[in-house]
Design a protein around this motif. Structure first.
Motif, PDB file in Angstrom:
ATOM      1  N   ASP B  56       8.858  -3.946  10.420  1.00 30.54           N
ATOM      2  CA  ASP B  56       7.539  -3.836  11.249  1.00 30.54           C
ATOM      3  C   ASP B  56       6.333  -3.561  10.193  1.00 30.54           C
ATOM      4  O   ASP B  56       6.472  -3.731   8.897  1.00 30.54           O
ATOM      5  N   THR B  57       5.432  -3.178  10.983  1.00 29.85           N
ATOM      6  CA  THR B  57       4.098  -3.335  10.093  1.00 29.85           C
ATOM      7  C   THR B  57       4.039  -2.108   9.065  1.00 29.85           C
ATOM      8  O   THR B  57       3.287  -2.280   8.046  1.00 29.85           O
ATOM      9  N   SER B  58       4.627  -0.946   9.575  1.00 30.48           N
ATOM     10  CA  SER B  58       4.456   0.290   8.689  1.00 30.48           C
ATOM     11  C   SER B  58       5.313  -0.212   7.534  1.00 30.48           C
ATOM     12  O   SER B  58       4.557   0.101   6.179  1.00 30.48           O
ATOM     13  N   ASP B  61       3.507  -2.656   5.316  1.00 28.56           N
ATOM     14  CA  ASP B  61       2.174  -1.975   4.399  1.00 28.56           C
ATOM     15  C   ASP B  61       2.378  -1.311   3.536  1.00 28.56           C
ATOM     16  O   ASP B  61       1.820  -1.314   2.362  1.00 28.56           O
ATOM     17  N   MET B  91       5.072 -12.731  12.196  1.00 25.07           N
ATOM     18  CA  MET B  91       3.825 -12.297  13.079  1.00 25.07           C
ATOM     19  C   MET B  91       3.452 -10.868  12.660  1.00 25.07           C
ATOM     20  O   MET B  91       2.048 -10.425  12.603  1.00 25.07           O
ATOM     21  N   ASN B  92       4.220 -10.066  12.380  1.00 25.50           N
ATOM     22  CA  ASN B  92       3.716  -8.753  11.790  1.00 25.50           C
ATOM     23  C   ASN B  92       3.053  -8.869  10.519  1.00 25.50           C
ATOM     24  O   ASN B  92       2.323  -7.814  10.377  1.00 25.50           O
ATOM     25  N   SER B  95      -0.524  -9.557  11.027  1.00 25.33           N
ATOM     26  CA  SER B  95      -1.307  -8.606  11.717  1.00 25.33           C
ATOM     27  C   SER B  95      -1.773  -7.657  10.707  1.00 25.33           C
ATOM     28  O   SER B  95      -2.894  -7.236  10.732  1.00 25.33           O
ATOM     29  N   VAL B  96      -0.741  -7.325   9.699  1.00 29.01           N
ATOM     30  CA  VAL B  96      -1.103  -6.493   8.664  1.00 29.01           C
ATOM     31  C   VAL B  96      -2.421  -6.871   7.793  1.00 29.01           C
ATOM     32  O   VAL B  96      -3.117  -6.434   7.500  1.00 29.01           O
ATOM     33  N   SER B  99      -5.681  -7.071   9.568  1.00 24.89           N
ATOM     34  CA  SER B  99      -6.265  -5.732   9.552  1.00 24.89           C
ATOM     35  C   SER B  99      -6.821  -5.511   8.115  1.00 24.89           C
ATOM     36  O   SER B  99      -7.722  -4.956   7.953  1.00 24.89           O
ATOM     37  N   TYR B 100      -6.085  -5.946   7.146  1.00 24.26           N
ATOM     38  CA  TYR B 100      -6.492  -5.532   5.764  1.00 24.26           C
ATOM     39  C   TYR B 100      -7.671  -6.403   5.432  1.00 24.26           C
ATOM     40  O   TYR B 100      -8.688  -5.767   4.802  1.00 24.26           O
ATOM     41  N   GLN B 102      -9.979  -7.455   7.686  1.00 25.67           N
ATOM     42  CA  GLN B 102     -10.907  -6.892   8.566  1.00 25.67           C
ATOM     43  C   GLN B 102     -11.707  -5.627   7.968  1.00 25.67           C
ATOM     44  O   GLN B 102     -12.811  -5.439   7.863  1.00 25.67           O
ATOM     45  N   ASN B 103     -10.886  -4.739   7.193  1.00 21.20           N
ATOM     46  CA  ASN B 103     -11.267  -3.459   6.809  1.00 21.20           C
ATOM     47  C   ASN B 103     -11.451  -3.459   5.230  1.00 21.20           C
ATOM     48  O   ASN B 103     -12.513  -2.683   4.776  1.00 21.20           O
TER      49      ASN B 103
END
Lengths: 267, 185
Positions: B56-58, B61, B91-92, B95-96, B99-100, B102-103
Motif C-alpha cells: 500500500d502507499t504507506s 512511502d 498503481m500504488n 501514486s506515491v 505525489s512526491y 507534485q510536492n
C-alpha cells in the motif's frame, strides 16, 4: 446528536439493516455510553434484525443493553455459505494494535474474498480491496484520534447484488484534523472532504494518499463512495465505460461525531 | 545484491502476501538498510517482490521511497531495480511517486522488469527519458552518440538527458578510456 434523556431505542419499525446503518448505530450507542456512562437499551428488535446483529457480532461489542435474548437455535449459521461478511471489527487507535487488527482483517478478507466478491471477481479486484481496507483503516488510527469499526457484507436487494465496506469512527472528524493546516483553503466542509478525496492532501504530513488512492480504485472498479464527517457529506458514484463520475456535496447536516465511510459495488 | 522481500518479511515475522502500513514499511526498511551498508559503489540492488500481492502507499512511502533516496546519496552510490511487482503495487507506487513529484518537484522512478505504460520503469518521466530507457533496455550499453543519433538531438542535450537519468539512478554511468558509456540496470 442523541438526546441523553433517552434511555432506550425501539427498533420495532426496522425491517432491514445494512452494514453502514448498523455500524452507525453502534457508534451512536458508543457516544451515548461515553457521554453518560450508561448503555442504551435496544428494545422490540424484530427477529430478523436481531439474528443479523448477532451474526455481525454487534452484541459482542457490549455497547447496548439488550434484554431480549435469542435462543441459540435462532442464530444464523456461520457456515461457508454465510462467509460473505466480515463481522464488526475494532480498529484500535494505537499504532501497534491497529496494525495487528488491519493485518488480521485483511487476512480474513482474503480467505473470504471468493464469497464477498463473487459477483465482481475479475483480475486484481481482491488486491484492490485489500488496498482500500488498508488505506481507510490507517486513517482511523492516524487521523481520527479515536478507535473505529469496520464491517463488510455482500447482500442482495431485489435483483441487485451489493457489496458494502464500512469504516467508521467517532473521532475528531476531517475538518478538525486539518485545523493546523492553515494553507488548506475551502469554502465549505463538504468541499474539504471532496479535496481530501480527490487530491493528495494530508492533515499530518506534507502530502498523503489514503483517500485519493481509494477514490482512484473505486473509479477503476466503477463503485461508489460515501463519506460523512460531522455535519457534511460527499457521495461519489462512478459508472459508465469511462468511469464518468458524479459528486454530491451536502453541508449543514445534523452533526454526527467523527467520520463514517461506506464503499460500495453493485451489480 | 538481490533482496528477496518476501524472505526478509518472513524473518521479521510480517504476515505476507501483503505489505501494508507505515510501521511495517519502517521495520522492513531498517532491515534492508542494514544490508545496504555492505554495498560497493555502482552496485545494483535487485528488490524482488515475488510473492508480494499488495504494497500500500504507506508501506511504499516508508520503504521504497527511502531506499531510492538512499541510492542517490554519494556513498554508497547504488542503483535500485524492482522486479516481480504486482499490478496493484505498480498503481500504488505510481501514486506515491506522482505525489512526491507534485510536492517536491523531484521526479522519482524505479526501473522494473515488466512493461509498464510502454516502458520498463514505474514513475513519471518525460517522453525523451522514456525513449532512452526503451532504447537502453534493448541495447544495454550505449554511448551518448548512439542516443544522439537515435533521438536526433544535439550531443549537449543528449548528455543532459543521460546525466539526469544517471542522477535518478535509473541508468549506470561508466568512465572508460575510450570515453563515457551508460548501462541499463
Amino acid at each position: 446528536m442523541l438526546n441523553t434523556d433517552i434511555s432506550e431505542l425501539d427498533l420495532s419499525g426496522i425491517s432491514f439493516f445494512e452494514p453502514f446503518s448498523m455500524v452507525s448505530l453502534l457508534l451512536l450507542g458508543r457516544n451515548y455510553l461515553r457521554d453518560t456512562g450508561k448503555r442504551l437499551f435496544l428494545v422490540n428488535i424484530p427477529l430478523k434484525i436481531h439474528q443479523y446483529l448477532l451474526r455481525m457480532d454487534f452484541e459482542k461489542k457490549g455497547i447496548f443493553q439488550i434484554e431480549e435474548k435469542l435462543p441459540e437455535s435462532y442464530y444464523l449459521k456461520r457456515s461457508a455459505f454465510s462467509k460473505s461478511v466480515i463481522e464488526i471489527t475494532d480498529i484500535p487507535n494505537k499504532e501497534r494494535e491497529s496494525v495487528k487488527a488491519i493485518t488480521n482483517t485483511i487476512s480474513l478478507f482474503r480467505r473470504r474474498a471468493n464469497h464477498i466478491l463473487k459477483y465482481w471477481m475479475s483480475g486484481g479486484v481482491v488486491d484492490y480491496f485489500v488496498t482500500v481496507i488498508s488505506e481507510l483503516c490507517q486513517n482511523v488510527f492516524e487521523h481520527s484520534l479515536d478507535s473505529g469499526y469496520l464491517a463488510i457484507q455482500t447482500y442482495s436487494f431485489g435483483t441487485e447484488h451489493i457489496l458494502r465496506l464500512v469504516i467508521c469512527d467517532s473521532g475528531i472528524g476531517i475538518r478538525e484534523s486539518f485545523a493546523q493546516k492553515k494553507e488548506v483553503r475551502y469554502e465549505s466542509h463538504a468541499e474539504l472532504i471532496e479535496m481530501a478525496l480527490t487530491t493528495n492532501l494530508s492533515s499530518k504530513r506534507e502530502f498523503g494518499y489514503g483517500l485519493s488512492q481509494v477514490n482512484m480504485i473505486m473509479e477503476k472498479l466503477k463503485g461508489s463512495i460515501y463519506i460523512r464527517s460531522e455535519d457534511a457529506s460527499v457521495s461519489v458514484v462512478y459508472k459508465g465505460k469511462h468511469g464518468s463520475s458524479r459528486f454530491f456535496l451536502k453541508n449543514n447536516l445534523i452533526p454526527f461525531r467523527g467520520t463514517q465511510i461506506s464503499i460500495s459495488l453493485s451489480g | 545484491m538481490i533482496i528477496e522481500v518476501k524472505k526478509i518479511a518472513k524473518e521479521q515475522k510480517i504476515k505476507i502476501p501483503d505489505l501494508i502500513t507505515r510501521p511495517v514499511g519502517r521495520a522492513l526498511y531498517e532491515r534492508v538498510r542494514s544490508n545496504l551498508q555492505f554495498l560497493t559503489d555502482g552496485e545494483v540492488v535487485l528488490l524482488d517482490f515475488e510473492g508480494i500481492m499488495v504494497m500500500d502507499t504507506s508501506f511504499i512511502d516508508e520503504f521504497l521511497v527511502k531506499i531510492i533516496l538512499d541510492s542517490r546519496k554519494e556513498s554508497p552510490d547504488f542503483f535500485v531495480k524492482a522486479i516481480n511487482l504486482s499490478e496493484i503495487s505498480i498503481m500504488n507506487i505510481e501514486s506515491v511517486f506522482n505525489s512526491y513529484y507534485q510536492n517536491n518537484n523531484d521526479v522519482m522512478a524505479v526501473i522494473t522488469d515488466r512493461l509498464v505504460n510502454k516502458s520498463y520503469y514505474v514513475g513519471y518521466l518525460g517522453d525523451e527519458d522514456r525513449d532512452v530507457i526503451n532504447y537502453m533496455n534493448i541495447n544495454k550499453i550505449v554511448r551518448p552518440e548512439d542516443i544522439a543519433s537515435f533521438l536526433d538531438l544535439e550531443m549537449g542535450e543528449t548528455v543532459g538527458i543521460l546525466d539526469r537519468l544517471y542522477k535518478k539512478r535509473l541508468i549506470r554511468k561508466m568512465q572508460e578510456s575510450s570515453g563515457v558509456s551508460y548501462q541499463f540496470l
